[in-house]
Scaffold this motif. Structure first.
Motif, PDB file in Angstrom:
ATOM      1  N   GLY A   1      73.087  20.741  16.020  1.00 36.94           N
ATOM      2  CA  GLY A   1      71.654  20.923  16.199  1.00 36.94           C
ATOM      3  C   GLY A   1      71.051  19.787  16.993  1.00 36.94           C
ATOM      4  N   VAL A   2      69.746  19.836  17.120  1.00 33.97           N
ATOM      5  CA  VAL A   2      69.017  18.811  17.841  1.00 33.97           C
ATOM      6  C   VAL A   2      67.738  18.513  17.072  1.00 33.97           C
ATOM      7  N   TYR A   3      67.406  17.229  16.980  1.00 33.63           N
ATOM      8  CA  TYR A   3      66.161  16.799  16.354  1.00 33.63           C
ATOM      9  C   TYR A   3      65.112  16.629  17.447  1.00 33.63           C
ATOM     10  N   VAL A   4      63.892  17.083  17.155  1.00 29.10           N
ATOM     11  CA  VAL A   4      62.823  17.021  18.142  1.00 29.10           C
ATOM     12  C   VAL A   4      61.559  16.490  17.479  1.00 29.10           C
ATOM     13  N   THR A   5      60.871  15.594  18.167  1.00 28.40           N
ATOM     14  CA  THR A   5      59.573  15.122  17.683  1.00 28.40           C
ATOM     15  C   THR A   5      58.481  16.015  18.257  1.00 28.40           C
ATOM     16  N   GLU A   6      57.517  16.357  17.412  1.00 26.12           N
ATOM     17  CA  GLU A   6      56.374  17.175  17.837  1.00 26.12           C
ATOM     18  C   GLU A   6      55.120  16.304  17.756  1.00 26.12           C
ATOM     19  N   VAL A   7      54.639  15.888  18.924  1.00 24.07           N
ATOM     20  CA  VAL A   7      53.544  14.927  18.961  1.00 24.07           C
ATOM     21  C   VAL A   7      52.243  15.517  18.438  1.00 24.07           C
ATOM     22  N   ARG A   8      52.051  16.826  18.569  1.00 22.76           N
ATOM     23  CA  ARG A   8      50.810  17.461  18.120  1.00 22.76           C
ATOM     24  C   ARG A   8      50.819  17.745  16.607  1.00 22.76           C
TER      25      ARG A   8
ATOM     26  N   ARG B   1      64.872  26.837  12.922  1.00 22.91           N
ATOM     27  CA  ARG B   1      64.231  25.534  12.764  1.00 22.91           C
ATOM     28  C   ARG B   1      64.077  25.173  11.295  1.00 22.91           C
ATOM     29  N   SER B   2      64.144  23.872  11.022  1.00 28.80           N
ATOM     30  CA  SER B   2      63.840  23.351   9.696  1.00 28.80           C
ATOM     31  C   SER B   2      63.097  22.039   9.860  1.00 28.80           C
ATOM     32  N   THR B   3      62.136  21.799   8.982  1.00 33.98           N
ATOM     33  CA  THR B   3      61.337  20.578   9.059  1.00 33.98           C
ATOM     34  C   THR B   3      62.071  19.446   8.350  1.00 33.98           C
ATOM     35  N   VAL B   4      62.259  18.342   9.072  1.00 37.96           N
ATOM     36  CA  VAL B   4      62.909  17.157   8.513  1.00 37.96           C
ATOM     37  C   VAL B   4      61.874  16.217   7.912  1.00 37.96           C
ATOM     38  N   ALA B   5      60.762  16.029   8.622  1.00 42.30           N
ATOM     39  CA  ALA B   5      59.681  15.160   8.134  1.00 42.30           C
ATOM     40  C   ALA B   5      58.371  15.648   8.731  1.00 42.30           C
ATOM     41  N   GLU B   6      57.280  15.439   7.995  1.00 37.51           N
ATOM     42  CA  GLU B   6      55.968  15.828   8.495  1.00 37.51           C
ATOM     43  C   GLU B   6      54.949  14.790   8.053  1.00 37.51           C
ATOM     44  N   GLY B   7      53.711  14.950   8.531  1.00 38.05           N
ATOM     45  CA  GLY B   7      52.680  13.975   8.191  1.00 38.05           C
ATOM     46  C   GLY B   7      52.688  12.749   9.070  1.00 38.05           C
ATOM     47  N   LEU B   8      53.508  12.763  10.115  1.00 33.65           N
ATOM     48  CA  LEU B   8      53.520  11.648  11.062  1.00 33.65           C
ATOM     49  C   LEU B   8      52.340  11.788  12.016  1.00 33.65           C
ATOM     50  N   GLN B   9      51.981  10.695  12.668  1.00 30.13           N
ATOM     51  CA  GLN B   9      50.939  10.730  13.679  1.00 30.13           C
ATOM     52  C   GLN B   9      51.555  10.463  15.047  1.00 30.13           C
ATOM     53  N   ALA B  10      51.594  11.515  15.866  1.00 26.08           N
ATOM     54  CA  ALA B  10      52.084  11.432  17.252  1.00 26.08           C
ATOM     55  C   ALA B  10      53.458  10.782  17.366  1.00 26.08           C
ATOM     56  N   PRO B  11      54.490  11.369  16.736  1.00 28.60           N
ATOM     57  CA  PRO B  11      55.849  10.851  16.943  1.00 28.60           C
ATOM     58  C   PRO B  11      56.335  11.175  18.353  1.00 28.60           C
ATOM     59  N   GLU B  12      56.956  10.214  19.000  1.00 25.19           N
ATOM     60  CA  GLU B  12      57.438  10.428  20.375  1.00 25.19           C
ATOM     61  C   GLU B  12      58.933  10.135  20.469  1.00 25.19           C
TER      62      GLU B  12
ATOM     63  N   ILE C   1      65.611   7.138  13.962  1.00 30.03           N
ATOM     64  CA  ILE C   1      64.646   6.085  14.265  1.00 30.03           C
ATOM     65  C   ILE C   1      63.583   6.697  15.176  1.00 30.03           C
ATOM     66  N   VAL C   2      62.326   6.607  14.775  1.00 29.58           N
ATOM     67  CA  VAL C   2      61.241   7.301  15.479  1.00 29.58           C
ATOM     68  C   VAL C   2      60.103   6.335  15.777  1.00 29.58           C
ATOM     69  N   ALA C   3      59.571   6.440  16.993  1.00 27.90           N
ATOM     70  CA  ALA C   3      58.348   5.715  17.351  1.00 27.90           C
ATOM     71  C   ALA C   3      57.157   6.575  16.928  1.00 27.90           C
ATOM     72  N   GLU C   4      56.454   6.149  15.878  1.00 26.13           N
ATOM     73  CA  GLU C   4      55.274   6.870  15.414  1.00 26.13           C
ATOM     74  C   GLU C   4      54.061   6.253  16.127  1.00 26.13           C
ATOM     75  N   VAL C   5      53.753   6.800  17.262  1.00 30.32           N
ATOM     76  CA  VAL C   5      52.789   6.187  18.167  1.00 30.32           C
ATOM     77  C   VAL C   5      51.383   6.171  17.567  1.00 30.32           C
ATOM     78  N   GLY C   6      51.004   7.240  16.859  1.00 29.12           N
ATOM     79  CA  GLY C   6      49.656   7.316  16.312  1.00 29.12           C
ATOM     80  C   GLY C   6      49.342   6.222  15.324  1.00 29.12           C
ATOM     81  N   ARG C   7      50.349   5.713  14.627  1.00 27.98           N
ATOM     82  CA  ARG C   7      50.150   4.602  13.689  1.00 27.98           C
ATOM     83  C   ARG C   7      50.717   3.301  14.238  1.00 27.98           C
ATOM     84  N   GLN C   8      51.192   3.339  15.448  1.00 24.11           N
ATOM     85  CA  GLN C   8      51.739   2.171  16.147  1.00 24.11           C
ATOM     86  C   GLN C   8      52.816   1.484  15.296  1.00 24.11           C
TER      87      GLN C   8
END
Length: 551
Positions: free
Chosen positions: A438-445, A459-470, A481-488
């Motif tokens: 599979g492939v993991y994808v960040t959804e910024v919206r 599709r399956s949700t791995v994590a939610e409630g993030l702010q603008a993951p890129e 390892i994810v850059a959560e841009v909305g929370r810097q």
């Protein structure tokens, strides 16, 4: 002399404030990292149009950084005149009354800022709005480039709509009016310098044979033209009326614009090197005004087998190789002078490097050993992350359509939709060794990290409630390892449980989105080396950081 105990304590406290403290949880100890600078940053995200204010300052436009800056020529200090969202400038000039004007390439807006007053939009709906100049009588002209090819007359006060003068010129870029009230400017697609009578629409060629002329300005006596050639990295003097050319100075490729001072000193911007230089035409000497080692660091990749953890950096105006341990830039492939086109994401296959660019709307496959561009595939759907799968097919994240699509190896390439309905997919990382690849994808919206099964797109949700993951990368132990841009901040996500751990916060990441750009337009990149060191790009600072595991 050894540091005092109090100084050591203060340093330790400062480190603890910046980084999470390890503790035991049901999933084991929380990792702790030490933040370090790999490559120091810059005030700019690529430098474009220039203008002198006559008071010892150089105004410089910063398109991707959505800012207009002022450079103190005596000290080199850079200050922001206008920031996001209205500051996204491709070119900048002063009006007869001292007002500052600049063009929004992506937004199609023209801005005006009076000497004492606030910025306002005076023209809209001109996508690709690029260059601008005043005639001696105060009439004002702008051009569209790339997303249009036209010359317009604009009301400097914005009270009447723009008036079309000419279209289909051949990409008229940085121009200036001469003492004869004719417009002189480069035709990018033709390698020519043209003279345009804006009253009659007559176009004449005054010089040709350039690689890619991007801007012209008259010398201080307004007799001859200085021309910057982006492809050849040259400042050229064109003698008028003969059109004879003379090389004034040789510079790195990627020159974008110029302005000439009353002392005939020529200031030249280079978007690839994110810098400004001043040239003395009398002897061809070159002196830096603003320098930087990176332009707009975005996507990152590191080969898992590379013990030295050398990074591939998609630097928008270049693809660079940077030593993850020492920050040394060992190799740079530049846009314009090569077939490579404005990389914003980078990923590695066994034999290939894959680049994607929402800037020009394409994906490129390069030979990993030679750097040769093997394939260029157009995609105007806000393409973000791109991966090469083990069978050679490509997987692309289309941020504007919300789709993941497969592109096969045939020519012409066939496209299959793997899944759709994602909300601003930006970052991709594969898990092809799993029983169900599979492939993991960040959804910024939506603020989700989603796993998509390659077999059928489930599709399956791995994590939610993030702010603008890129940006997203896999740790050698399988963690995400994810850059959560909305929370810097930089976070770790356990794929099996969705547990989230904050690894670092207060980061300088996340330029604000701008009108006319796809979701997550300038992505924050993440990569992880085999040592477990995490690498992160900073779009705000044009810098590169590493987070080293603390034993």
């Amino acid at each position: 002399m050894s540091p005092s105990p109090s100084r050591c304590l203060s340093r330790l406290l400062a480190a603890c404030l910046l980084l999470p403290v390890g503790c035991e949880t049901e999933d084991g100890p929380t990792p702790v990292y030490r933040q370090e600078v790999v490559v120091a940053g810059s005030a700019f995200q690529g430098v474009h149009g220039l203008a002198l204010d006559g008071k010892g300052h150089l105004l410089a436009s910063n398109l991707l950084g959505q800012s207009v800056h002022s450079v103190d020529l005596s000290t080199g200090a850079v200050t922001t005149v206008e920031g996001p969202p209205l500051g996204g400038a491709d070119d900048v000039t002063f009006g007869p009354d001292g007002s500052l004007y600049w063009t929004g390439y992506f937004t199609g807006q023209l801005m005006r800022r009076p000497p004492e007053g606030t910025t306002r939009v005076i023209a809209t709906n001109l996508p690709g709005l690029n260059s601008l100049a005043f005639r001696r009588d105060g009439r004002f002209y702008v051009t569209q480039v790339g997303r249009g090819d036209a010359l317009w007359e604009v009301d400097p006060d914005g009270n009447t709509p723009p008036r079309l003068i000419l279209s289909g010129l051949g990409t008229l870029n940085g121009f200036e009016f001469g003492p004869d009230d004719r417009l002189y400017g480069p035709l990018l697609s033709k390698g020519q310098i043209a003279r345009v009578d804006v009253d009659t629409g007559t176009v004449e060629v005054v010089a040709e044979g350039f690689g890619m002329p991007t801007a012209v300005n008259f010398d201080a006596r307004r007799e001859h033209l200085y021309v910057v050639d982006a492809v050849r990295g040259a400042l050229v003097r064109v003698r008028l009326p003969s059109g004879a050319k003379e090389l004034v100075a040789k510079l790195p490729t990627g020159l974008d614009n110029l302005t000439v001072g009353p002392d005939d000193q020529v200031y030249v911007s280079n978007m690839v090197d994110n810098g400004i230089h001043v040239i003395n035409p009398a002897d061809g000497s070159i002196r830096p005004v603003v320098e930087s080692r990176l332009s707009v660091p975005s996507g990152l990749a590191v080969a898992p087998e590379d013990e030295d953890e050398r990074l591939y950096v998609a630097d928008v105006y270049a693809l660079r190789r940077v030593g993850g341990r020492d920050g040394t830039v060992t190799q740079t492939t530049r846009v314009l002078s090569t077939p490579m086109t404005f990389p914003m994401h980078v990923s590695l296959g066994e034999a290939h490097v894959v680049l994607s660019s929402a800037y020009l709307g394409n994906v490129q496959v390069l030979d990993r050993a030679s750097g040769e561009v093997l394939r260029t595939l157009p995609n105007t759907n806000g393409v973000q992350g791109a991966l090469e799968l083990p069978d050679g097919t490509l997987l692309l994240a289309e941020a504007s359509t919300g789709r993941l699509v497969r592109v096969d190896t045939a020519e012409p390439a066939g496209i299959t939709v793997l899944t759709e309905g994602l909300e601003g997919p930006v970052g991709l990382v594969a898990e092809t060794e799993a029983e169900e690849p599979g492939v993991y994808v960040t959804e910024v919206r939506s603020g989700r990290v989603t796993r998509v099964r390659l077999r059928d797109g489930a599709r399956s949700t791995v994590a939610e409630g993030l702010q603008a993951p890129e940006g997203i990368a896999r740790h050698p132990d399988g963690g995400l390892i994810v850059a959560e841009v909305g929370r810097q901040q930089l976070v770790r996500i356990e794929p099996a449980t969705g547990r989230l751990t904050v690894l670092a916060s207060g980061l300088r990441i996340g330029l604000p989105e701008s009108e006319g750009l796809p979701p997550g337009y300038v992505p924050t990149g993440v990569a992880v080396g085999r040592s477990g060191t995490i690498y992160l790009s900073s779009d705000i600072e044009s810098a590169l950081y590493r987070f080293v595991p603390v034993p």
